[in-house]
Design a protein around this motif. Structure first.
Motif, PDB file in Angstrom:
ATOM      1  N   ILE A 150     135.285  69.874   2.442  1.00 44.33           N
ATOM      2  CA  ILE A 150     134.146  69.642   1.543  1.00 44.33           C
ATOM      3  C   ILE A 150     133.720  68.182   1.584  1.00 44.33           C
ATOM      4  O   ILE A 150     132.522  67.864   1.661  1.00 44.33           O
ATOM      5  CB  ILE A 150     134.512  70.065   0.104  1.00 44.33           C
ATOM      6  N   ALA A 151     134.700  67.264   1.556  1.00 45.44           N
ATOM      7  CA  ALA A 151     134.385  65.837   1.616  1.00 45.44           C
ATOM      8  C   ALA A 151     133.664  65.495   2.919  1.00 45.44           C
ATOM      9  O   ALA A 151     132.707  64.702   2.930  1.00 45.44           O
ATOM     10  CB  ALA A 151     135.664  65.009   1.486  1.00 45.44           C
ATOM     11  N   ALA A 152     134.100  66.108   4.016  1.00 48.51           N
ATOM     12  CA  ALA A 152     133.459  65.865   5.309  1.00 48.51           C
ATOM     13  C   ALA A 152     132.022  66.383   5.317  1.00 48.51           C
ATOM     14  O   ALA A 152     131.106  65.707   5.806  1.00 48.51           O
ATOM     15  CB  ALA A 152     134.269  66.535   6.420  1.00 48.51           C
ATOM     16  N   GLN A 153     131.800  67.572   4.758  1.00 51.32           N
ATOM     17  CA  GLN A 153     130.453  68.136   4.732  1.00 51.32           C
ATOM     18  C   GLN A 153     129.517  67.306   3.846  1.00 51.32           C
ATOM     19  O   GLN A 153     128.348  67.099   4.196  1.00 51.32           O
ATOM     20  CB  GLN A 153     130.499  69.581   4.241  1.00 51.32           C
ATOM     21  N   ILE A 154     130.014  66.838   2.714  1.00 52.05           N
ATOM     22  CA  ILE A 154     129.194  65.993   1.843  1.00 52.05           C
ATOM     23  C   ILE A 154     128.789  64.716   2.569  1.00 52.05           C
ATOM     24  O   ILE A 154     127.638  64.269   2.502  1.00 52.05           O
ATOM     25  CB  ILE A 154     129.950  65.657   0.540  1.00 52.05           C
ATOM     26  N   THR A 155     129.737  64.134   3.300  1.00 52.08           N
ATOM     27  CA  THR A 155     129.442  62.901   4.041  1.00 52.08           C
ATOM     28  C   THR A 155     128.408  63.145   5.131  1.00 52.08           C
ATOM     29  O   THR A 155     127.459  62.366   5.288  1.00 52.08           O
ATOM     30  CB  THR A 155     130.735  62.342   4.667  1.00 52.08           C
ATOM     31  N   ILE A 156     128.567  64.230   5.889  1.00 48.30           N
ATOM     32  CA  ILE A 156     127.621  64.547   6.962  1.00 48.30           C
ATOM     33  C   ILE A 156     126.226  64.806   6.388  1.00 48.30           C
ATOM     34  O   ILE A 156     125.217  64.294   6.895  1.00 48.30           O
ATOM     35  CB  ILE A 156     128.108  65.769   7.758  1.00 48.30           C
ATOM     36  N   GLY A 157     126.150  65.602   5.326  1.00 51.18           N
ATOM     37  CA  GLY A 157     124.851  65.883   4.702  1.00 51.18           C
ATOM     38  C   GLY A 157     124.190  64.627   4.176  1.00 51.18           C
ATOM     39  O   GLY A 157     122.969  64.442   4.311  1.00 51.18           O
ATOM     40  N   THR A 158     124.987  63.743   3.590  1.00 55.58           N
ATOM     41  CA  THR A 158     124.454  62.478   3.069  1.00 55.58           C
ATOM     42  C   THR A 158     123.902  61.612   4.192  1.00 55.58           C
ATOM     43  O   THR A 158     122.814  61.029   4.072  1.00 55.58           O
ATOM     44  CB  THR A 158     125.556  61.714   2.310  1.00 55.58           C
ATOM     45  N   ILE A 159     124.635  61.523   5.298  1.00 54.40           N
ATOM     46  CA  ILE A 159     124.186  60.709   6.432  1.00 54.40           C
ATOM     47  C   ILE A 159     122.868  61.236   6.992  1.00 54.40           C
ATOM     48  O   ILE A 159     121.947  60.461   7.279  1.00 54.40           O
ATOM     49  CB  ILE A 159     125.271  60.675   7.528  1.00 54.40           C
ATOM     50  N   ILE A 160     122.750  62.556   7.136  1.00 54.90           N
ATOM     51  CA  ILE A 160     121.506  63.133   7.663  1.00 54.90           C
ATOM     52  C   ILE A 160     120.345  62.829   6.728  1.00 54.90           C
ATOM     53  O   ILE A 160     119.259  62.431   7.167  1.00 54.90           O
ATOM     54  CB  ILE A 160     121.652  64.653   7.856  1.00 54.90           C
ATOM     55  N   GLY A 161     120.561  62.997   5.417  1.00 55.02           N
ATOM     56  CA  GLY A 161     119.493  62.735   4.462  1.00 55.02           C
ATOM     57  C   GLY A 161     119.038  61.291   4.455  1.00 55.02           C
ATOM     58  O   GLY A 161     117.844  60.994   4.310  1.00 55.02           O
TER      59      GLY A 161
END
Length: 336
Positions: A226-237
């Motif tokens: 979950i932490a990894a997905q939040i980080t990836i989504g944040t970077i894309i945004g």
């Protein structure tokens, strides 16, 4: 990251598919468009991407490798699809957007953002436009596929309750050691071998081998994923930070047109593959949807499709584009 966490929680309780990546992505894109003082946590990417790779590898089994022969048609059609998708996208950026030939070409290539940005800059293209084009493509395709996928092919990706929770203390010290080794060694080997998307593909391969051989039978703890997905989504945004509202509106609009046309082409090719080879339409469509490797693999896992098949096709897609794009560009420049 705070906006990403809030967006992930909102998406989770709203029941959106792939909430921990889509929520942060949408929330930070909105924050960037509203000119909020945010900065993407890009330095964290090298730490979280291998976690996703190990998690994706955990879905592989020995039986999957027996299906390699059924992938031949997909492999044969992939270059043709890439040529069609790139040509359609180039026409959008060149004819509708009025981009110069270099910027239009590298904005249109369905490859990795970083690789296309480097190649485009070396050829004299507009780096900001190329970056925004690819960031918008990944954003639009992920959102479109995740939210509307079930409407077209009857397969839904899970929101709340779709992920089996694996607690921090549910796996043994040996499991941690094996999974950690897959992550670290996978990145190092991937880079040494020159694999595309090495930080995710290297760990995915080693994790897949470890799981197929039965050395480990669990995925990484869900909290890490979950932490990894939040980080990836944040970077894309946060890719849109610094762009003016007019630029964002224009680039997302052009990318929306190009992405929609590429997805229509993907549906057509997927229909042909499903009809001839018997591979599920949903699976073939995911393999041809030109989003990011990590993101499309996560969607595949959420939808219960074959992660190995889809991931391998996206790795080949990225490799082909990186290898062929510079030569095609030089040939088209000489021809014109």
């Amino acid at each position: 990251m705070a906006i990403g966490v809030a967006g992930g929680l909102a998406a989770y309780f709203a029941g959106l598919p792939l909430p921990w990546m889509l929520g942060p992505m949408i929330a930070n894109t909105a924050a960037a468009m509203l000119r909020a003082p945010i900065l993407g946590p890009d330095p964290l990417r090298i730490y979280v991407i291998p976690v996703i790779g190990v998690m994706l590898g955990s879905a592989m089994t020995a039986e999957i490798f027996g299906l390699l022969g059924t992938w031949l048609l997909t492999l044969a059609l992939l270059p043709i699809f890439l040529a069609c998708a790139a040509g359609i996208s180039y026409a959008v950026y060149r004819r509708i957007g009025g981009y110069d030939p270099v910027t239009a070409f590298y904005s249109a290539m369905p490859g990795g953002l970083n690789e296309m940005l480097i190649l485009g800059a070396e050829a004299g293209g507009d780096e900001r436009r190329i970056a925004l084009a690819h960031a918008a493509r990944v954003l639009i395709i992920i959102v479109f596929v995740a939210i509307f996928f079930g409407l077209f092919v009857g397969v839904s990706s899970g929101g709340r309750g779709a992920v089996q929770w694996i607690g921090l203390y549910q796996i043994t010290a040996l499991d941690y050691a094996i999974l950690g080794t897959c992550a670290v060694l996978g990145v190092l080997l991937g880079k040494r071998l020159g694999l595309p998307a090495a930080p995710v593909f290297g760990p995915m391969i080693l994790s897949g081998v470890a799981h197929a051989l039965g050395w480990v039978t669990v995925a990484p703890p869900t909290l890490f994923v979950i932490a990894a997905q939040i980080t990836i989504g944040t970077i894309i945004g946060t890719r849109f930070v610094g762009a003016t509202l007019a630029e964002i509106r224009r680039d997302i609009g052009l990318s929306g047109i190009a992405s929609l046309l590429m997805l229509i082409a993907a549906v057509g090719f997927a229909e042909g593959i499903a009809w001839v080879s018997g591979i599920p339409l949903a699976q073939a469509f995911l393999a041809f949807s030109p989003g990011g490797l990590t993101e499309m693999s996560l969607l595949t896992l959420a939808m219960g499709q074959d992660v190995a098949y889809v991931s391998v096709m996206h790795v080949i897609r990225i490799t082909l584009v990186i290898a062929v794009a510079p030569f095609v560009f030089k040939w088209t420049r000489r021809s014109s």
